[in-house]
Design a protein around this motif. Sequence first.
Motif, mmCIF file in Angstrom:
data_model
loop_
_atom_site.group_PDB
_atom_site.id
_atom_site.type_symbol
_atom_site.label_atom_id
_atom_site.label_comp_id
_atom_site.label_asym_id
_atom_site.label_seq_id
_atom_site.Cartn_x
_atom_site.Cartn_y
_atom_site.Cartn_z
ATOM 1 N N LEU A 173 9.093 -10.103 55.783
ATOM 2 C CA LEU A 173 9.698 -11.075 56.691
ATOM 3 C C LEU A 173 11.085 -11.548 56.285
ATOM 4 C CD1 LEU A 173 6.960 -13.547 57.976
ATOM 5 C CD2 LEU A 173 7.774 -11.415 58.970
ATOM 6 N N ASP A 174 11.368 -11.650 55.008
ATOM 7 C CA ASP A 174 12.691 -12.132 54.610
ATOM 8 C C ASP A 174 13.194 -11.340 53.418
ATOM 9 O OD1 ASP A 174 15.002 -13.586 54.750
ATOM 10 O OD2 ASP A 174 14.135 -15.496 54.128
ATOM 11 N N LEU A 175 14.526 -11.264 53.311
ATOM 12 C CA LEU A 175 15.203 -10.560 52.227
ATOM 13 C C LEU A 175 16.298 -11.460 51.674
ATOM 14 C CD1 LEU A 175 15.897 -7.110 53.998
ATOM 15 C CD2 LEU A 175 14.006 -7.616 52.428
ATOM 16 N N LYS A 176 16.390 -11.548 50.346
ATOM 17 C CA LYS A 176 17.472 -12.293 49.726
ATOM 18 C C LYS A 176 17.913 -11.580 48.441
ATOM 19 C CE LYS A 176 18.068 -15.963 52.373
ATOM 20 N NZ LYS A 176 17.275 -15.483 53.518
ATOM 21 N N PHE A 177 19.220 -11.252 48.359
ATOM 22 C CA PHE A 177 19.796 -10.682 47.142
ATOM 23 C C PHE A 177 20.143 -11.790 46.156
ATOM 24 C CE2 PHE A 177 20.790 -7.023 49.856
ATOM 25 C CZ PHE A 177 20.584 -5.956 48.983
ATOM 26 N N ASP A 178 20.162 -11.449 44.862
ATOM 27 C CA ASP A 178 20.743 -12.357 43.893
ATOM 28 C C ASP A 178 22.258 -12.174 43.897
ATOM 29 O OD1 ASP A 178 21.114 -9.988 42.478
ATOM 30 O OD2 ASP A 178 19.692 -10.480 40.886
ATOM 31 N N THR A 179 22.958 -13.006 43.133
ATOM 32 C CA THR A 179 24.419 -13.049 43.189
ATOM 33 C C THR A 179 25.079 -11.720 42.841
ATOM 34 O OG1 THR A 179 24.376 -15.394 42.611
ATOM 35 C CG2 THR A 179 26.454 -14.225 42.281
ATOM 36 N N LYS A 180 24.536 -11.012 41.871
ATOM 37 C CA LYS A 180 25.137 -9.752 41.432
ATOM 38 C C LYS A 180 24.672 -8.551 42.240
ATOM 39 C CE LYS A 180 25.887 -11.171 36.622
ATOM 40 N NZ LYS A 180 25.600 -10.840 35.183
ATOM 41 N N GLY A 181 23.780 -8.756 43.188
ATOM 42 C CA GLY A 181 23.275 -7.645 43.980
ATOM 43 C C GLY A 181 22.393 -6.701 43.190
ATOM 44 N N GLU A 182 21.806 -7.192 42.108
ATOM 45 C CA GLU A 182 20.962 -6.361 41.251
ATOM 46 C C GLU A 182 19.492 -6.398 41.662
ATOM 47 O OE1 GLU A 182 23.559 -6.862 37.121
ATOM 48 O OE2 GLU A 182 21.759 -8.078 37.444
ATOM 49 N N ASN A 183 19.109 -7.444 42.374
ATOM 50 C CA ASN A 183 17.712 -7.626 42.769
ATOM 51 C C ASN A 183 17.646 -8.107 44.209
ATOM 52 O OD1 ASN A 183 16.262 -7.391 39.995
ATOM 53 N ND2 ASN A 183 17.895 -8.883 39.623
ATOM 54 N N LEU A 184 16.752 -7.494 44.978
ATOM 55 C CA LEU A 184 16.504 -7.909 46.351
ATOM 56 C C LEU A 184 15.074 -8.432 46.431
ATOM 57 C CD1 LEU A 184 17.308 -8.096 49.349
ATOM 58 C CD2 LEU A 184 16.498 -5.724 49.611
ATOM 59 N N TYR A 185 14.927 -9.711 46.782
ATOM 60 C CA TYR A 185 13.615 -10.346 46.859
ATOM 61 C C TYR A 185 13.090 -10.274 48.286
ATOM 62 C CZ TYR A 185 14.737 -11.896 42.189
ATOM 63 O OH TYR A 185 15.067 -11.904 40.850
ATOM 64 N N VAL A 186 11.789 -9.992 48.405
ATOM 65 C CA VAL A 186 11.165 -9.724 49.703
ATOM 66 C C VAL A 186 9.899 -10.558 49.854
ATOM 67 C CG1 VAL A 186 10.257 -7.923 51.226
ATOM 68 C CG2 VAL A 186 11.954 -7.327 49.478
ATOM 69 N N THR A 187 9.753 -11.236 50.997
ATOM 70 C CA THR A 187 8.474 -11.883 51.306
ATOM 71 C C THR A 187 7.618 -10.914 52.109
ATOM 72 O OG1 THR A 187 9.398 -12.891 53.319
ATOM 73 C CG2 THR A 187 9.368 -14.241 51.323
#
Length: 456
Positions: free
Chosen positions: A322-336
């Motif tokens: 449902l949702d995607l959010k990158f961290d500041t450096k674009g190293e990790n993409l978090y997913v719900t």
Amino acid sequence: MLNHVLFTVAALQARALAASCPSLTASYPAPSVASGYEAKLVAQGLTKPRGLTFDNKGNLLVVERGVGVSAYTVSSSDSCVELKNKKTVVGDGALNHGIEISDDSKTLYASSIESVFKYEYDSGKITIKGTGEVIIDGMTTEGTVTRTLMLSRKSKNKLLVSRGGDENIDLSTVDINGGESQIRIFDPSKKDQKYTDGVTLGWGLRNAVGVAENPKDGGVWSAENNADNIERDGQEIHENNPAEELNYHGKLEDSKNPLLNRNYGYPLCYGAWDTEEIPSPGTLQIGQQFAIAEENATLQDSFCNTERQAPRLVFQPHTSPLDLKFDTKGENLYVTLHGSWNREDPVGYSVSVIKFNPDGQPTEGSTSTNALSPIIGNSNTTACPGNCFRPAGLAWDKSGRLYMSSDSTGEIYVIVKTGGKALDEAKSTSAAPSGISRMGSGIAVTVLACVFAYFL
């Protein structure tokens, strides 16, 4: 003597923090949290909370489906986060998912099934001026109801709006002019725009609820909730196919973006997850697209793989990203992963992370089944969806903590690294709410007083 004093100080600090940090308890078993992470329940009693965002004063804004947009002030220290002073910012029960805010926090955006609204917002007072205005409409469908909003930070004055289709398998979406099952680009400074007026970023996307922009290179990504109850050659294959998809759309600032206006397959083509379950798979691999035409589906597989854009990654079917959010450096993409409703064994119901390379692409290949690494999930998924949390929205605060909404339970969690450390270490901790210093000072005074008392 000194060791005893230090032990006493540590104990007093722990007691002071515990006393100043109220704890909420869920009605279901405590979440399962991966090593190196912590998750804390910080709000309850919301009405189906979905999209989240923070303004420039550190206030958390939440879309409550059927209510509108609510706000919390945040009081925090390294080991404690509290959401306080809840208030209604926008009282509109039609708002149901999407939310965005401008960099200066003077403009707030929210969406309903039909429209995108723009509001003049004051982050100091946590209020809007007037009732807002419609900037995009003509989006109502009989099926999917969410309209995800993403305001680009790399390509100014561009607002992405994701819209699903009418049915599980909506054959009308083979026509690009219909505007369904697409992501379109809009100028948010304009008003009275129809959805079909927007520039098509991608189509053939059944329901791309998650949309995110990599802050490092500006690459845009979407997470697609794929179809249910599909068949191939008259055989039911829905338990383990088709896969949920992570699709890449290129960069908005690239005037020659080769992925602009690309078709990602739906409703004719779908990403494969379990190829052994698919009749006549031929050389079909995980992540490749296959056809489900009523007759001679196998003959159409070549069309799907040459004329349609393949997903960059695939996830287990029915997990419902449902949702995607990158961290500041674009190293990790978090997913719900909101979780399954149409599968014998429940799957999803978690927050996971995808690792990215410096080139702006995932570390895992397109045929991988291990791209998602769970961080927090339900400890007993057999009780889902009835007695568990269902992750929906995500948002970063300025201290690098990640907040997650659960619409099914009306809750908000905060996720950090062990010891209360920032999940996104690149984010500054200097802009933390002023309540931190007061809380920290109070604890320090208490501890010092007790130390002196000990020596006396």
